[in-house]
Design a protein around this motif. Structure first.
Motif, PDB file in Angstrom:
ATOM      1  N   GLY B 491      13.832  32.764  49.111  1.00  0.00           N
ATOM      2  CA  GLY B 491      14.826  31.953  48.456  1.00  0.00           C
ATOM      3  C   GLY B 491      16.122  31.983  49.373  1.00  0.00           C
ATOM      4  O   GLY B 491      16.515  30.898  49.616  1.00  0.00           O
ATOM      5  N   LEU B 492      16.345  33.221  49.763  1.00  0.00           N
ATOM      6  CA  LEU B 492      17.489  33.075  50.749  1.00  0.00           C
ATOM      7  C   LEU B 492      17.412  32.405  52.131  1.00  0.00           C
ATOM      8  O   LEU B 492      18.554  31.604  52.219  1.00  0.00           O
ATOM      9  CB  LEU B 492      17.898  34.552  50.910  1.00  0.00           C
ATOM     10  N   SER B 493      16.430  32.558  52.612  1.00  0.00           N
ATOM     11  CA  SER B 493      16.276  32.097  53.932  1.00  0.00           C
ATOM     12  C   SER B 493      16.218  30.267  53.758  1.00  0.00           C
ATOM     13  O   SER B 493      16.868  29.757  54.478  1.00  0.00           O
ATOM     14  CB  SER B 493      14.908  32.276  54.847  1.00  0.00           C
ATOM     15  N   LEU B 494      15.601  30.148  52.722  1.00  0.00           N
ATOM     16  CA  LEU B 494      15.577  28.467  52.352  1.00  0.00           C
ATOM     17  C   LEU B 494      16.792  27.976  52.063  1.00  0.00           C
ATOM     18  O   LEU B 494      17.314  26.944  52.637  1.00  0.00           O
ATOM     19  CB  LEU B 494      14.700  28.265  51.178  1.00  0.00           C
ATOM     20  N   MET B 495      17.554  28.714  51.506  1.00  0.00           N
ATOM     21  CA  MET B 495      18.996  28.168  51.054  1.00  0.00           C
ATOM     22  C   MET B 495      19.813  28.311  52.041  1.00  0.00           C
ATOM     23  O   MET B 495      20.617  27.545  52.425  1.00  0.00           O
ATOM     24  CB  MET B 495      19.561  29.551  49.861  1.00  0.00           C
ATOM     25  N   SER B 496      19.722  29.307  53.057  1.00  0.00           N
ATOM     26  CA  SER B 496      20.458  29.213  54.343  1.00  0.00           C
ATOM     27  C   SER B 496      20.451  27.944  55.226  1.00  0.00           C
ATOM     28  O   SER B 496      21.201  27.731  55.928  1.00  0.00           O
ATOM     29  CB  SER B 496      20.270  30.633  55.172  1.00  0.00           C
ATOM     30  N   VAL B 497      19.228  27.308  55.123  1.00  0.00           N
ATOM     31  CA  VAL B 497      19.161  26.168  55.662  1.00  0.00           C
ATOM     32  C   VAL B 497      19.689  24.955  54.971  1.00  0.00           C
ATOM     33  O   VAL B 497      20.437  24.131  55.580  1.00  0.00           O
ATOM     34  CB  VAL B 497      17.552  25.774  55.911  1.00  0.00           C
ATOM     35  N   ILE B 498      19.670  25.163  53.586  1.00  0.00           N
ATOM     36  CA  ILE B 498      20.410  23.995  52.817  1.00  0.00           C
ATOM     37  C   ILE B 498      21.798  23.901  52.873  1.00  0.00           C
ATOM     38  O   ILE B 498      22.587  23.302  53.004  1.00  0.00           O
ATOM     39  CB  ILE B 498      19.760  23.860  51.344  1.00  0.00           C
ATOM     40  N   ASN B 499      22.247  25.315  52.313  1.00  0.00           N
ATOM     41  CA  ASN B 499      23.792  25.397  52.373  1.00  0.00           C
ATOM     42  C   ASN B 499      23.928  27.047  52.652  1.00  0.00           C
ATOM     43  O   ASN B 499      23.844  27.804  51.802  1.00  0.00           O
ATOM     44  CB  ASN B 499      24.492  25.203  51.010  1.00  0.00           C
ATOM     45  N   PHE B 500      24.340  27.022  54.081  1.00  0.00           N
ATOM     46  CA  PHE B 500      24.436  28.255  54.630  1.00  0.00           C
ATOM     47  C   PHE B 500      25.475  29.376  53.688  1.00  0.00           C
ATOM     48  O   PHE B 500      25.236  30.536  53.377  1.00  0.00           O
ATOM     49  CB  PHE B 500      24.847  28.629  55.987  1.00  0.00           C
ATOM     50  N   SER B 501      26.593  28.609  53.374  1.00  0.00           N
ATOM     51  CA  SER B 501      27.745  29.451  52.687  1.00  0.00           C
ATOM     52  C   SER B 501      27.168  30.272  51.302  1.00  0.00           C
ATOM     53  O   SER B 501      27.434  31.313  51.103  1.00  0.00           O
ATOM     54  CB  SER B 501      29.095  28.531  52.455  1.00  0.00           C
ATOM     55  N   THR B 502      26.606  29.428  50.355  1.00  0.00           N
ATOM     56  CA  THR B 502      26.136  29.721  49.386  1.00  0.00           C
ATOM     57  C   THR B 502      25.029  30.966  49.536  1.00  0.00           C
ATOM     58  O   THR B 502      25.009  31.997  48.932  1.00  0.00           O
ATOM     59  CB  THR B 502      25.042  28.573  48.499  1.00  0.00           C
ATOM     60  N   ALA B 503      24.293  30.803  50.677  1.00  0.00           N
ATOM     61  CA  ALA B 503      23.170  31.921  50.900  1.00  0.00           C
ATOM     62  C   ALA B 503      23.860  33.073  51.444  1.00  0.00           C
ATOM     63  O   ALA B 503      23.419  34.277  51.080  1.00  0.00           O
ATOM     64  CB  ALA B 503      22.253  31.268  51.954  1.00  0.00           C
ATOM     65  N   GLN B 504      24.863  32.927  52.304  1.00  0.00           N
ATOM     66  CA  GLN B 504      25.774  34.139  52.528  1.00  0.00           C
ATOM     67  C   GLN B 504      26.146  34.779  51.428  1.00  0.00           C
ATOM     68  O   GLN B 504      26.113  36.029  51.527  1.00  0.00           O
ATOM     69  CB  GLN B 504      26.877  33.644  53.651  1.00  0.00           C
TER      70      GLN B 504
END
Lengths: 634, 612
Positions: B491-504
């Protein structure tokens, strides 16, 4: 001739000279002859509603078809004659255009706009007198010849992806026509100079002296055109036209003057072109200047009570015209446009035609019944749609007065490059924003689907709809294709151009009829105006943003891969050399065997390289690594 | 009567603007639309298409908005590209600064109408922001890029009522009637500038604030910001500001950290004068505050202005907000201010105009630490990668250790753990779609919505647990943890592609929680170690719960004292109405992960579990 002279000596030389002088004497009489070659030059000036002035230069050369002239011409440019002869051209039109024709302000249904409003860039179409199988090769050779002749990249039209064969758009239902357009071609003086060289006086005398480069390229529209027709009967007719829209200088003192500034700027030839017109080209049969006042101005003048006068309370035309030519209109109650004619003959006194406006005055140009525009819909780099919309200008009361059964016809001609993959089955037509059944609206359709890297897609469509319609819109969906890295044009990140679509209204003509005995006027330009030209308009060029690869990536990948490989082989060599056991053994048996070091290494490497299957995955790994590196670096 | 007057007044501004535009010889038209509220469409994330069905059935005449639009056709251009200039103003409550921004907009427009260097067309949109400037700009862009041909009946109604309302009152303004509503276009957009003037006092100099964040953390190309910054600072002498979080500017621990860094760098410089990484404490503090705001606004996924609407169509856009040094009522101040801002915008437009290609180098992924400094994706991905990397490793370790100990059942035991994880994720997904159902109910206040949402979600969770217990799934907490970690990592790696800041930000909370979580009843050696484990687990579980995190952030960054449960609803509403992917992240990845961690923490530890 010079080569000839050098080959012969003494007597022969004299003979040649004599024969030359005789022939020149004989042909000298031909200049004024109706049967021989002719050259005319004309200039039409017309004030435009948005404070600009249209200048339309019309040069016409004709060559008689008689065979006695052989390969030689007096006035007619030899290059063109050879072109016609070599490629068997029947009709040819080549235009170089910079800027866009403003159909709303500069008119859309008069002869000038329907024949001289051209799409930006280069447009070329030609018909040939050759068998169908040879047409494509002839076209290719022609594009190369023209690109050499006019210093431009017309040769890009050589590739089969850039030209097409329209079947009924140009009114000629023939299969030997080819059409191509280069919307991105820049137009400048380098194209004008070869065009001027085709004139017998170049720009040294006559009307062409007005073509001061800085002033004409400062204009709002610039279109130079070359039209060629060749028939067995009349010979070759070469029309060279240059249409420019200039802005006369306005004093912009304050912002206040902008708002009340309905007063038109006064202008004259010398103020607009920064040159004086003295004398005509001696070789020209006629040299005249025409000033046109549109019918909306004339109607205002008639209201004020000065019918066709050139000096009245509204405007002042100077100097006094030689002749007034009036248009005859099929509707007698309406007013017509007026032409004031000047003959350019005086050698010493400059002919400085100009208009001085005295009162603020607003008028509008005659519009085409529908204003055509085209735009892209959708966003992103995957798909989109092209929409062509025809918006009623409501200007033509002529249609409104007619009853409901009046039917309008519009022909749409659209060429789309192959990488824009149009799905023609998605064609939707909305009339007054209601989706229509295609079979009700389309009278005739011809679609040539595009073929990857071979053919552009072509759509020709005849629409029929009632005249009272407010708006017509066509939409076509497309996918954006992927290209190989070498197929991208320069500046690929700007996007890709879709050439202008052409919308014609075949049951509307922009012909004009003028009073006056034709024999005395005999102006090729006016004859041109009297031709039955179909009203047409070009749409905007579209820019489609495409997915572009990172063009610097191969470079990065190559450098990085090479580095990795060098590191790999370097360390490999190192490992091969430094085999500890071997070294120890060598050390021990140093005295026993006196073998050279280099042959030893070579034998080691060869033995190692023979059994090395792991280099391929390593190479792939290195490439992947380098791509990753590239993205991290950028 | 008063309402009618006012409405006429609103339209009067657009009419006046159009008159001015026509007078400079440019093309002009009115753009008219009926604003509609953003609604929750669970399946409309990432898609900017809107239904035409939810148009109000019978729009009243006063509800639509009229914008005046002017187009300058470049004299020698081919009309393939355009630069858009937007000046929002509020027609219902026109302030002095609105008028100034319209004035700047018009003066630039009239200047550009007779310059000779234009290669791209110029479109000026005077956007009536009565119902929000984003709505207006977005609807104009929607009509630009995808006009809806069918279903325009309501618009025709509008036309009719508009015409009859104004025919009597506005006939003194001479406009060529019918053509003025025909939408005109001008090619592909190259860039867009939103121009605003705010009348807040600055200390020393006229200042310029740049806003760039669009929806879901998308940014315009850095070069556009660089152009505006360079011209503002080096040519016009403006002070350029970008957003910063005040908490960090004031926090003493940041200052302390900065001072420590400064000492270290000076020390390093003394060792080797060639090392050039000296940073002052003040710089560090300011950089941190700016970076935090940059990450925060990207993570929120909500655009910071109407420039966000352009990004949806891949057009680079920034908002330039000018604020004068002193009150604009002063004649001298005003003319100097107008000159500066006008020159700056002319310069930016000219720079974009001169570009042959559109902005395309890969500077779209970055954080700003100062108006002229940035952190690029190549740098910020590395810490994130390092943060994420332990997750798969720990998951593999847990899985292999557990599998090795009990090999009677074969290796399929993990499927049961996966079932639990899947069910919890399913529950989270249902929870995320609940607002759609709740909005149909007449509940009234946001707090009642929020409590209803929470109650229903907890009910569903209990049902899920009942299902799990009835089927008596017991798989051991290590396997459960291992599968949960894998899900979180994906989930985190997918989110880092969509919106990096949220994932961070999410990873900073999730990763320690996932790694540290252990059943509370698990036997461990040493009281101290156990206590440490328990407290850290508890603290992380509290902090990582989204509403709790929001609460903590609110109190930390000094929001108003009283906290209502309805705030959470409103917050969630903001996220989904802007189609923010953060909403999906919170409910699809973060929440199930938290629930599973809680589950593990409260796990009835059976002795058979081995040491992790």
């Amino acid at each position: 001739m010079a080569a000839l002279c050098r080959r012969f000596t003494g007597f022969h030389f004299l003979l040649v000279l004599v024969s030359l002088s005789i022939s020149s004497l004989v042909f000298g009489d031909w200049i004024g002859d109706d049967e021989g070659e002719q050259f005319t030059e004309e200039l039409l000036l017309k004030p435009l509603p948005d404070r600009k002035v249209l200048a339309h230069f019309h040069f016409q050369s004709t060559a008689h078809p008689s065979p006695d002239s052989g390969h030689h011409h007096h006035l007619f440019p030899k290059a063109i004659a050879q072109l016609v002869q070599k490629f068997q051209i029947r009709d040819l039109e080549l235009s170089f255009t910079q800027g866009r024709w403003n159909y709303e302000n500069w008119g859309g249904s008069d002869p000038i706009s329907s024949t001289n409003a051209k799409p930006p860039g280069v447009e070329l179409w030609a018909t040939f007198n050759v068998p169908v199988v040879e047409i494509d090769t002839t076209w290719k050779n022609l594009t190369h010849a023209l690109s050499g002749l006019f210093c431009s990249s017309i040769n890009f039209l050589e590739s089969s992806t850039s030209y097409t064969t329209p079947s009924f758009v140009f009114g000629l239902n023939v299969s030997n026509i080819r059409y191509g357009a280069l919307p991105r071609e820049a137009v400048c003086t380098e194209n004008l100079t070869p065009w001027l060289k085709l004139l017998p006086c170049r720009d040294k005398a006559g009307l062409a002296t007005l073509l001061d480069r800085p002033s004409i390229y400062k204009g709002y529209y610039h279109s130079q055109k070359l039209r060629l027709t060749s028939t067995k009967l009349s010979g070759i007719i070469l029309e060279q036209t240059l249409t420019i829209v200039l802005q006369p200088n306005i004093q912009r003192n304050s912002a206040h003057s902008l708002l009340d500034g309905a007063i038109q700027p006064s202008w004259s030839i010398s103020s607009m072109f920064k040159r004086n017109l003295t004398g005509s080209c001696v070789l020209a049969r006629t040299s005249r200047i025409l000033v046109e006042l549109e019918k909306n101005i004339v109607s205002k003048l008639e209201e004020l009570g000065h019918g066709g006068s050139w000096s009245n309370s509204l405007l002042d035309l100077s100097p006094n015209p030689f002749r007034v030519i009036k248009e005859v209109n099929p509707f007698p109650e309406e007013s017509n446009s007026i032409l004031f004619e000047y003959v350019n003959s005086k050698e010493y006194e400059p002919l400085d035609v100009g208009i001085k406006w005295k009162l603020p005055f607003v008028w509008s140009s005659p519009h085409a019944p529908f204003h055509a525009s085209r735009f892209l819909m959708g966003s992103g780099t995957e798909r989109g749609s092209i929409a062509i919309s025809l918006q009623s200008t409501k200007s033509d009361e002529y249609f409104r007065s007619k009853s409901n059964e009046c039917r309008m016809q519009a022909v749409v001609f659209q060429v789309v490059p192959w990488y824009v993959k149009v799905y023609y089955h998605t064609l939707q037509i909305f009339i007054d924003q209601k989706l229509q059944n295609l079979s009700d609206v389309i009278e005739k359709i011809r679609v040539t689907p595009s073929e990857d890297k071979k053919l552009p897609g072509t759509l020709e469509l005849v629409l029929g709809y009632p005249c009272t319609v407010q708006s017509v819109a066509l939409t076509l969906d497309f996918d954006k294709g992927f290209l190989h890295i070498h197929e991208y044009p320069p500046d690929a990140n700007q996007g890709f151009d879709i050439p202008s679509a052409l919308v014609t209204f075949p049951n509307l003509h922009s012909s004009r009829i003028y009073i006056g005995d034709d024999s005395s006027v005999h102006s090729p330009l006016l004859l041109k105006f009297q031709e039955k030209n179909v009203v047409l308009s070009y749409t905007e060029v579209l820019l489609v943003p495409f997915t572009t690869p990172d063009f610097s990536m191969p470079y990065n990948v190559i450098t990085f891969t090479c580095t990795v490989l060098a590191l790999y082989f370097g360390s490999l060599l190192n490992v091969l050399r430094r085999r500890i056991g071997e070294e120890e053994r060598l050390m021990r048996s140093k005295d026993a065997t006196k073998r050279g070091l280099i042959p030893l290494i070579v034998s080691k490497i060869t033995s190692k390289l023979r059994g090395m299957p792991r280099s391929k995955p390593l190479l792939i790994f290195a490439v992947v690594l380098s791509v990753l590196f590239h993205y991290i670096v950028n | 009567m008063f309402h009618n007057m006012f409405k006429l007044c609103n339209l009067e501004i657009a009419k006046l603007l159009r008159e001015y535009i026509v007078a400079v010889g440019a093309e002009s038209y009115y753009h008219k639309f009926v604003p509609r509220a953003n609604k929750f469409h669970p399946l409309h994330f990432f898609s900017s298409t809107t239904d035409n069905l939810d148009l109000p059935a019978n729009p009243s005449c006063g509800s639509f908005i009229l914008n005046a639009v002017g187009i300058i056709r470049a004299p020698r251009g081919d009309g393939k590209e355009t630069i858009v200039l937007v000046t929002p103003y509020n027609s219902q409550n026109t302030t002095y600064s609105d008028a100034v921004s319209l004035g700047i907009g018009f003066s630039i427009f009239s200047l550009l109408s007779h310059v000779t260097w234009l290669a791209k067309d110029i479109v000026w949109l005077a956007a009536d922001s009565r119902y929000g400037e984003y709505t207006t700009v977005d609807s104009w862009l929607k009509d630009y890029h995808g006009p809806a041909f069918p279903g325009e009946t309501s618009r025709i109604v509008d036309d009719a009522c508009f015409e009859e309302n104004n025919s009597d009152s506005l006939d003194h303004i001479k406009v060529e009637g019918h053509n003025s509503y025909v939408y005109k276009r001008a090619g592909t957009m190259a860039a867009a500038l939103v121009l605003k003037v705010v009348d807040k006092k600055e200390e020393e100099r006229d200042s310029l604030s740049i806003y760039a964040e669009a929806s879901n953390g998308q940014m315009p190309n850095l070069d556009l910001i660089n152009i505006a910054h360079y011209l503002a600072v080096h040519r016009q002498g403006l002070r350029v500001k970008i957003g910063s979080i005040i908490y960090f500017l004031k926090a003493s621990w940041v200052k302390l950290l900065g001072e420590m860094l400064q000492h270290i760098t000076t020390l390093a410089k003394r060792l080797n004068p060639k090392w050039k990484f000296d940073i002052t404490s003040a710089d560090y503090v300011e950089g941190t505050a700016t970076l935090a705001s940059s990450i925060y606004y990207q993570a929120l996924g909500v655009p910071t202005g109407s420039h966000g609407a352009f990004r949806n169509y891949q057009v680079d856009a920034v908002t330039l907000e000018f604020s004068p040094r002193s009150s604009l009522n002063n004649e001298n101040v005003r003319s100097a201010f107008l000159l500066k801002t006008g020159r700056l915008i002319e310069g930016v437009i000219r720079s974009v105009n001169n570009l042959l290609e559109k902005f395309h180098q890969s500077f779209f992924l970055y954080f700003l630490t100062a108006p002229h400094k940035y952190v690029s994706v190549g740098i910020y991905m590395i810490p994130f990668g390092i943060l994420i990397a332990p997750l798969p490793i720990v998951a593999a370790a847990l899985f292999s250790s557990n599998n090795g100990s009990s090999n009677k059942d074969g290796s399929w035991k993990w499927l049961q753990a996966a079932k639990v994880v899947f069910l919890i994720h399913l529950w989270a997904m249902i929870t995320s779609l609940l607002p759609y159902v709740l909005l149909q109910l007449p509940l009234g206040t946001p707090s009642s919505f929020a409590s209803a949402w929470a109650a229903v979600a907890i009910c569903f969770l209990l049902i899920t647990y009942l299902i799990l217990w009835s089927s008596s799934i017991d798989c051991g907490w290590e396997l459960l943890k291992s599968v949960m970690i894998v899900a979180a990592a994906i989930g985190l790696s997918l989110m880092s592609v969509i919106n990096f800041s949220t994932a961070q930000i999410g990873a900073m909370l999730i990763v320690p929680m996932c790694l540290l979580v252990k059943p509370a009843r698990k036997q461990t050696q040493g009281v101290f170690a156990k206590a440490l484990m328990l407290t850290s687990n508890l603290a992380l579980l509290v902090v990582a719960f989204p509403p709790a995190a929001l609460l903590i952030a609110k109190t930390l960054f000094g929001a108003s004292g009283n906290i209502d449960i309805g705030d959470f609803w409103e917050w969630a509403q903001i996220l989904w109405s802007w189609n923010s992917a953060t909403y999906m992240y919170l409910l699809w990845i973060h929440l199930p992960c938290w629930v599973l961690c809680l589950n593990i923490f409260l796990y009835p530890c059976i002795g058979s579990s081995s040491k992790a």
